[in-house]
Write an enzyme that holds these catalytic residues in place. Structure first.
Site, short mmCIF file in Angstrom:
data_model
loop_
_atom_site.label_atom_id
_atom_site.label_comp_id
_atom_site.label_asym_id
_atom_site.label_seq_id
_atom_site.Cartn_x
_atom_site.Cartn_y
_atom_site.Cartn_z
N CYS A 65 -2.99 0.99 -4.27
CA CYS A 65 -1.54 1.12 -4.26
C CYS A 65 -1.07 1.07 -2.82
O CYS A 65 -1.66 1.73 -1.96
CB CYS A 65 -1.14 2.44 -4.92
SG CYS A 65 0.65 2.70 -4.99
N LEU A 66 -0.01 0.31 -2.56
CA LEU A 66 0.51 0.20 -1.18
C LEU A 66 1.02 1.55 -0.67
O LEU A 66 1.13 1.74 0.54
CB LEU A 66 1.62 -0.85 -1.11
CG LEU A 66 1.16 -2.29 -1.37
CD1 LEU A 66 2.37 -3.23 -1.37
CD2 LEU A 66 0.13 -2.74 -0.36
N HIS A 68 0.78 -0.30 -13.93
CA HIS A 68 0.81 0.41 -12.65
C HIS A 68 2.25 0.47 -12.10
O HIS A 68 2.73 1.54 -11.69
CB HIS A 68 -0.12 -0.31 -11.66
CG HIS A 68 -0.16 0.29 -10.29
ND1 HIS A 68 -1.28 0.91 -9.77
CD2 HIS A 68 0.79 0.37 -9.32
CE1 HIS A 68 -1.00 1.36 -8.55
NE2 HIS A 68 0.24 1.04 -8.25
N GLU A 69 2.95 -0.68 -12.11
CA GLU A 69 4.30 -0.71 -11.55
C GLU A 69 5.29 0.05 -12.43
O GLU A 69 6.18 0.74 -11.92
CB GLU A 69 4.76 -2.17 -11.34
CG GLU A 69 3.88 -2.98 -10.41
CD GLU A 69 3.60 -2.31 -9.08
OE1 GLU A 69 4.47 -1.57 -8.56
OE2 GLU A 69 2.49 -2.49 -8.56
N GLN A 113 8.98 2.69 -4.26
CA GLN A 113 8.07 2.58 -3.11
C GLN A 113 8.79 2.15 -1.84
O GLN A 113 8.23 2.26 -0.75
CB GLN A 113 6.94 1.58 -3.40
CG GLN A 113 5.99 2.05 -4.49
CD GLN A 113 4.87 1.06 -4.67
OE1 GLN A 113 5.00 0.11 -5.43
NE2 GLN A 113 3.77 1.25 -3.95
#
Ligand code: NI
Length: 176
Positions: A101-102, A143-144, A52
């Site tokens: 999510c960023l 998620h990560e 990310q």
């Protein structure tokens, strides 16, 4: 410390499987972890994976502030890093979790996730970390970890009708 630029959905780095970190204690990795933690906290996130921030490496940072605790199973957790993580379900039990999510700002959706996962990896000091996570922490880890395999949460959703903008969910409620 430096705030890093966050890649948004559509950038190819987010769809690419990340490479193992050769030396978790390398100065570059320690600096990257510090900058990722600062970036995560600044953005108000609870997790951030290296792809990310345009680094296709297998590591992520996470934390659970007391205010974000959703159940007794997830104690508050200070900002931490997991490098070369392995995250695996411990049984078949699944539950739907509301995620954001960023890299997908402004949107949220309901995602089926395992209730409990076993995790292991090392931190930026070379210490081995392992355990069983449940509740919100299990959600964050899945998620990560998905980010390290080029998977974004909408790709895990089974009903895209249950996705929407924060602003609309605040007005009309979460799509059930
Ligand atoms: Ni994310």
């Amino acid at each position: 410390m430096t705030l890093l630029k966050i890649a948004r959905m559509g950038h190819p780095v987010l769809l690419q499987p990340a490479s193992p970190v050769a030396d978790p204690q390398a100065p570059f990795i320690r600096t990257l972890v510090e900058d990722m933690i600062e970036t995560m906290l600044d953005a108000g996130g609870v997790g951030l994976a290296a792809p990310q921030v345009h680094q296709s490496l297998r590591l992520f940072v996470y934390h659970i502030p007391a205010a974000r605790r959703t159940d007794a199973e997830s104690p508050a957790c200070p900002p931490s890093a997991l490098i070369n993580p392995v995250v695996e379900p411990v049984d078949d039990a699944m539950t739907d979790r509301m995620e954001g999510c960023l890299s997908i700002p402004g949107l949220r959706g309901w995602v089926p996730r395992y209730e409990r996962v076993a995790y292991r990896g090392v931190n930026e000091h070379g210490q081995e970390i392992h355990g069983i996570a449940s509740g919100f922490l299990a959600n964050v880890f899945q998620h990560e970890h998905d980010h390290l395999n080029g998977i974004l949460y909408p790709m895990r959703m089974t009903d895209l009708a249950r996705m929407g903008f924060d602003t609309e969910m605040a007005r009309y409620g979460e799509p059930a």
